[in-house]
Design a protein around this motif. Sequence first.
Motif, PDB file in Angstrom:
ATOM      1  N   VAL A  22       0.823  -1.275   0.060  1.00 28.35           N
ATOM      2  CA  VAL A  22      -0.076   0.241  -0.360  1.00 28.35           C
ATOM      3  C   VAL A  22       1.009   1.215   0.284  1.00 28.35           C
ATOM      4  N   PRO A  23       0.666   2.595  -0.555  1.00 24.16           N
ATOM      5  CA  PRO A  23       0.833   3.445  -0.296  1.00 24.16           C
ATOM      6  C   PRO A  23       1.555   3.893   0.527  1.00 24.16           C
ATOM      7  N   THR A  24       0.823   4.297   2.037  1.00 23.05           N
ATOM      8  CA  THR A  24       1.196   4.483   3.826  1.00 23.05           C
ATOM      9  C   THR A  24      -0.390   3.715   3.524  1.00 23.05           C
ATOM     10  N   LEU A  27      -4.275   6.202   5.116  1.00 23.86           N
ATOM     11  CA  LEU A  27      -4.308   7.081   3.804  1.00 23.86           C
ATOM     12  C   LEU A  27      -4.705   6.527   2.680  1.00 23.86           C
ATOM     13  N   TYR A  28      -4.093   5.643   1.674  1.00 26.67           N
ATOM     14  CA  TYR A  28      -4.403   5.072   1.066  1.00 26.67           C
ATOM     15  C   TYR A  28      -4.041   3.838   0.834  1.00 26.67           C
ATOM     16  N   PRO A  29      -5.158   2.600   0.959  1.00 27.92           N
ATOM     17  CA  PRO A  29      -5.015   0.642   2.193  1.00 27.92           C
ATOM     18  C   PRO A  29      -5.104   0.331   0.730  1.00 27.92           C
ATOM     19  N   GLN A  31      -3.612  -1.222  -3.193  1.00 26.16           N
ATOM     20  CA  GLN A  31      -2.617  -1.571  -4.118  1.00 26.16           C
ATOM     21  C   GLN A  31      -3.204   0.016  -5.710  1.00 26.16           C
ATOM     22  N   TRP A  32      -2.172   0.637  -5.604  1.00 24.54           N
ATOM     23  CA  TRP A  32      -2.364   1.796  -6.355  1.00 24.54           C
ATOM     24  C   TRP A  32      -0.816   1.696  -7.803  1.00 24.54           C
ATOM     25  N   ASN A  33      -1.921   1.713  -8.828  1.00 20.49           N
ATOM     26  CA  ASN A  33      -1.240   1.451 -10.623  1.00 20.49           C
ATOM     27  C   ASN A  33       0.753   2.193 -10.167  1.00 20.49           C
ATOM     28  N   TRP A  34       1.140   3.268 -10.250  1.00 19.49           N
ATOM     29  CA  TRP A  34       2.145   4.241 -10.476  1.00 19.49           C
ATOM     30  C   TRP A  34       2.554   4.319  -9.451  1.00 19.49           C
ATOM     31  N   ASP A  35       2.574   3.552  -8.830  1.00 20.06           N
ATOM     32  CA  ASP A  35       2.776   3.234  -6.986  1.00 20.06           C
ATOM     33  C   ASP A  35       3.254   1.360  -6.906  1.00 20.06           C
ATOM     34  N   PRO A  69      -6.503  -0.780 -13.864  1.00 20.82           N
ATOM     35  CA  PRO A  69      -6.626   0.171 -12.878  1.00 20.82           C
ATOM     36  C   PRO A  69      -5.737   0.659 -12.471  1.00 20.82           C
ATOM     37  N   HIS A  70      -6.598   1.672 -11.521  1.00 18.14           N
ATOM     38  CA  HIS A  70      -5.286   2.851 -10.894  1.00 18.14           C
ATOM     39  C   HIS A  70      -5.455   2.122  -9.843  1.00 18.14           C
ATOM     40  N   ILE A  71      -6.570   1.754  -8.999  1.00 25.04           N
ATOM     41  CA  ILE A  71      -6.800   1.269  -7.460  1.00 25.04           C
ATOM     42  C   ILE A  71      -7.045  -0.286  -7.615  1.00 25.04           C
ATOM     43  N   PRO A 162      -8.983  13.590 -13.369  1.00 22.29           N
ATOM     44  CA  PRO A 162      -7.218  14.345 -12.749  1.00 22.29           C
ATOM     45  C   PRO A 162      -6.442  13.406 -11.891  1.00 22.29           C
ATOM     46  N   TRP A 163      -7.709  12.399 -11.891  1.00 24.25           N
ATOM     47  CA  TRP A 163      -6.800  10.941 -10.924  1.00 24.25           C
ATOM     48  C   TRP A 163      -5.446  10.341 -11.690  1.00 24.25           C
ATOM     49  N   GLU A 164      -6.383  10.100 -12.861  1.00 26.51           N
ATOM     50  CA  GLU A 164      -5.152   9.781 -13.693  1.00 26.51           C
ATOM     51  C   GLU A 164      -4.105   9.842 -13.982  1.00 26.51           C
ATOM     52  N   MET A 200      -3.292  20.502   3.340  1.00 22.71           N
ATOM     53  CA  MET A 200      -2.184  20.212   2.052  1.00 22.71           C
ATOM     54  C   MET A 200      -3.086  19.421   0.866  1.00 22.71           C
ATOM     55  N   ARG A 201      -4.052  19.381   0.632  1.00 27.79           N
ATOM     56  CA  ARG A 201      -5.026  18.342  -0.303  1.00 27.79           C
ATOM     57  C   ARG A 201      -6.149  19.112  -1.298  1.00 27.79           C
ATOM     58  N   PRO A 202      -6.657  18.528  -2.065  1.00 28.21           N
ATOM     59  CA  PRO A 202      -6.960  18.599  -3.033  1.00 28.21           C
ATOM     60  C   PRO A 202      -8.697  20.137  -2.173  1.00 28.21           C
ATOM     61  N   ASP A 206     -13.029  20.324  -5.454  1.00 31.03           N
ATOM     62  CA  ASP A 206     -12.148  19.370  -6.489  1.00 31.03           C
ATOM     63  C   ASP A 206     -12.961  18.367  -6.552  1.00 31.03           C
ATOM     64  N   TYR A 207     -12.799  17.562  -5.254  1.00 33.70           N
ATOM     65  CA  TYR A 207     -13.997  16.367  -4.962  1.00 33.70           C
ATOM     66  C   TYR A 207     -14.745  15.804  -5.718  1.00 33.70           C
ATOM     67  N   GLN A 208     -15.559  17.748  -5.997  1.00 33.75           N
ATOM     68  CA  GLN A 208     -17.159  17.201  -6.496  1.00 33.75           C
ATOM     69  C   GLN A 208     -17.168  17.136  -7.486  1.00 33.75           C
ATOM     70  N   CYS A 397       8.193  11.048   4.004  1.00 35.41           N
ATOM     71  CA  CYS A 397       6.770  11.808   3.642  1.00 35.41           C
ATOM     72  C   CYS A 397       6.179  11.537   2.148  1.00 35.41           C
ATOM     73  N   GLU A 398       4.975  11.696   1.939  1.00 33.78           N
ATOM     74  CA  GLU A 398       5.137  11.509   0.790  1.00 33.78           C
ATOM     75  C   GLU A 398       5.137  13.016  -0.340  1.00 33.78           C
ATOM     76  N   TYR A 399       5.168  14.280   0.293  1.00 30.66           N
ATOM     77  CA  TYR A 399       5.556  15.069  -0.573  1.00 30.66           C
ATOM     78  C   TYR A 399       6.360  15.870   0.238  1.00 30.66           C
ATOM     79  N   SER A 414       5.625   4.348   0.938  1.00 31.11           N
ATOM     80  CA  SER A 414       6.090   3.451  -0.156  1.00 31.11           C
ATOM     81  C   SER A 414       7.617   3.979  -1.426  1.00 31.11           C
ATOM     82  N   TRP A 415       6.496   4.733  -2.192  1.00 32.26           N
ATOM     83  CA  TRP A 415       7.551   5.240  -3.326  1.00 32.26           C
ATOM     84  C   TRP A 415       8.670   6.376  -3.077  1.00 32.26           C
ATOM     85  N   THR A 416       8.237   6.763  -1.794  1.00 32.03           N
ATOM     86  CA  THR A 416       9.436   7.860  -1.406  1.00 32.03           C
ATOM     87  C   THR A 416      10.518   7.118  -0.795  1.00 32.03           C
TER      88      THR A 416
HETATM   89  C1  2M8 Z   1      -2.439  10.711  -5.468  1.00 34.77           C
HETATM   90  O1  2M8 Z   1      -4.143  10.000  -5.297  1.00 34.77           O
HETATM   91  C2  2M8 Z   1      -5.393   9.723  -4.999  1.00 34.77           C
HETATM   92  C3  2M8 Z   1      -5.861   8.577  -5.927  1.00 34.77           C
HETATM   93  O2  2M8 Z   1      -5.461   8.297  -7.019  1.00 34.77           O
HETATM   94  C4  2M8 Z   1      -5.699  10.133  -3.943  1.00 34.77           C
HETATM   95  O3  2M8 Z   1      -5.835  10.904  -3.556  1.00 34.77           O
HETATM   96  O4  2M8 Z   1      -6.818   9.519  -2.825  1.00 34.77           O
HETATM   97  C5  2M8 Z   1      -1.447  10.781  -5.721  1.00 34.77           C
HETATM   98  O5  2M8 Z   1      -1.023  11.622  -5.634  1.00 34.77           O
HETATM   99  C6  2M8 Z   1      -1.310   9.196  -6.647  1.00 34.77           C
HETATM  100  O6  2M8 Z   1      -1.183  10.032  -7.472  1.00 34.77           O
HETATM  101  C7  2M8 Z   1      -0.953   8.684  -6.236  1.00 34.77           C
HETATM  102  O7  2M8 Z   1      -1.051   7.719  -7.265  1.00 34.77           O
HETATM  103  C8  2M8 Z   1      -1.797   8.134  -5.266  1.00 34.77           C
HETATM  104  C9  2M8 Z   1      -1.318   7.312  -3.887  1.00 34.77           C
HETATM  105  O8  2M8 Z   1      -0.114   7.701  -3.979  1.00 34.77           O
HETATM  106  O9  2M8 Z   1      -2.290   8.844  -4.075  1.00 34.77           O
END
Ligand code: 2M8
Length: 425
Positions: A22-24, A27-29, A31-35, A69-71, A162-164, A200-202, A206-208, A397-399, A414-416
Amino acid sequence: MVNVTDAARAILARNDRGGYTVPTDGLYPFQWNWDSAFVSMGFATFDIDRAYQELERFIQGQWNNGMFPHIIFHVPSDSYFPGPDVWQTEQCHSKKPMTSGITQPPVFGIALRFLYEAVLVTGRHDMLERTHTLFNAALRSHRWWLKARDPDKRGLVAILHPWESGSDNSPAWDEALARVPTTTKTEICRQDTKHVNATMRPRNIDYQRFTHLVEVYRECQWDPIKQWSHAPFKIADVQMTAILARATADLIWMASQLNLSDALEELFTMHQLLINGLNSRWNQHIRGFVSLDLISGKDIEKPTQTCFIPLIALELDSYQRKSIQEEIERWCQGMVIGIPTTAPFSPDFESKRYWRGPVWAVINWLIADGLRKNQLKELAAIIEGNTISVIERAGFCEYFDPITGEGLGGNTFSWTAAAYLVLRR
Ligand code: 2M8
């Protein structure tokens, strides 16, 4: 003192959910594609079996039509919105784990070559079948990209959400996203702001719009042709195209290693088309490459990191090389750490808000790789060095805030950690 390489490996171990990462936590529970593609390269620096497993778990979510898919929602969790109940994609991937309905940057092919190079170094001969399976999945996904996202054969693939892009709230999407209605049928239950400060988030608006887009495509039953004609947001994205072009070049390398001559010809044609498309997007004013809004017909002249990503796929001429070098240096002036994802002199720049300014380790990794490919080795080394030192100072950190160097967003990312492992080698 804790060895930072060990700490990076420990992050990957901590975020391992049994063959996928998982990315972390929280927050992101899922598997994400490019991560996952970046993470697999991190694993490849010390555990090649686990690196392969990351991609193998990922392709379990591949759709019948080839889309990655992205997730991938391997196991349920209520700490993320939107979950599988909102996407409703069951019919697209029978008997597979639940997934989202959109895609993300195709780093997969780049990762596959990275992994296979590591295999060749170890001299292991038992990975051939596994490599073939992953190669075939990658090839199917590239075919999907060209068919579904470049039906007009411009040599530029489009994002419909935009999520893509992976750079979700980048200023590059502002104008196009403003045309998307804010109305939704789904109740928006944001979970992200329970984990990370909302500044620090959208934004909620934006979410709407993000959710509205999901609903439009869900109503198209995720049919690519219907989606293409109904999409209220459609951008031929140079970052996506560059990653696809580079991944295609890496698949060409793989096909020749594996003696797959049939695939080679198809991949060469794909690659040439994408390279021509990318080359057509050079913008003198921005001194970089710009995306094209396919609905308004306008170039997106926003100074975001997207403008530099084509370096990973193209061989620049000397004028472009000099312009990009000067531009990257200008963006980094006065920053504790570069490269900001939005130019600091832009009115859209926000140093702490997600993809509107903060530095992301994986973006630096890609740009540095592109600079090396284009003989800008000194600048590449500076960017890699800065990325390593900010991680050593601020953590995984994420960023990062480019002005202060402070770590932001989720922790233990994870990707960091993967970026650290690869850049530190
Ligand atoms: C962020 O995106 C997700 C949606 O895909 C979100 O905010 O919910 C972005 O930073 C994206 O690039 C990244 O793949 C994802 C997981 O780290 O989080």
